[in-house]
Scaffold this active site. Sequence first.
Site: not given
Ligand code: PMP
Length: 414
Positions: A131, A208, A211, A234, A372
């Site tokens: 991401h 990270d 997910q 999430k 993203c």
């Molecule tokens: N890493 C991953 C794999 C994600 O799916 C996301 C959110 N889509 C993020 C980081 C960023 O999370 P946040 O927007 O809650 O900071």
Amino acid sequence: MSGLGHNSDEIDFKKIRSEFPILNKKVNNKDLVYLDSAASAQKPKAVIDALNDAYLETYSNVHRGLHWLSEQSTFKYEEVRKKAANFLGASNSNEIIYGSGATHLINLIANSWGRKFLKPDDEIIITIADHHANIVPWQLVSQQTGSKIHAVPVDKDGNFDIKDMERLINKKTKIISVPHVSNVLGTVFPVKEIARLAHEVNAICIVDGCQGAIHLPVDVKDINCDFYTFSSHKLYGPSGVGVLWGRLSILQEMPPFLGGGDMIDNVEIDNSTYADPPHRFEAGTPPIAEVIGFGAAIDFVQQIGMKNIRDHEQKILKHFTKKLKEIKELSIIGNSSNKSGVISFLFDGAHPHDIATILDQKGIAIRAGHHCAQPLMKHFNISSTARASIGVYSKEEEVDALIEGLKTVKKLLG
Ligand code: PMP
């Protein structure tokens, strides 16, 4: 909430679903089918009640308050730190740092650890499936320190081969930062093996878990990584809060990222000394009620059991994959045998945005775009995908509704 049980035979997923008031909504006069949990999950009553209760009964700023409300608020806020540690398998709650979410917390590591320890020509390894939150912070720090970024590819099915990472690792590798689960492909990464490789060259391993922690049981001691982060929103909790677990010996060596109230020991006009972790990294007034709501979300999933959640979601995912594979115009992006939570797909003749818009008319919420993950899109030579994602409340009938909806997509566009 009670009676959700711990034994999978007793888990009543219908009852669990009924804990989420928003799922009874009609959208465009149709029953809502929410298949966008990877972007943000819906909230159970327990979380909404905890947020309300925090404001109605105990709200005040945390730490150093000498009055009853502040003590209550601080107690509840700090209890969540223990819950988060327990949820991640960590034994010391001082290793849990609150932040606004995973994005903030990865930036914290990059700015604090990265700026202190990275030297010119040091190397950072990420993956092509990351991401942007686990790409851009490393670019910013590498521009400041002269370090270099390498990304491990995935194959055409979205599989990650540890040998591709091994080839990139060398004495200059200082950071390996990877997703636990890809938010586009659903691929589950072998984080335990990755952490082992990182430690062989004295690099730190960051996971990270945005997910990951929402779909799988996590034990940071077993993974043996150095940092693990995810966002509350999430995991059925409020937005605006996330946690970073970090190994205490590493946190102790790290300078503050943001300066301000609550992170100091002593302040002079030209210099300050800092609090120990975790408070060193928590400048300013935090999202107090949201943290308390996050604690209720952790209780909620722990009452069900993360293993039971994983088993339930795997059942839905299997049904989903089978049904989508029956549609000849459709191709799934991400066919790893070890997948979790999300299904990305393309449909011949239909742009992902058009698919999402047509499905929305039927009350079905999915996501379309680059998610993203632009480097991953480029890797697959596409600009976007449609993505359906599931959660603890998902049911097979919702999958079937989406499959029906795709028939309309085919009629209109295919
Ligand atoms: N890493 C991953 C794999 C994600 O799916 C996301 C959110 N889509 C993020 C980081 C960023 O999370 P946040 O927007 O809650 O900071």
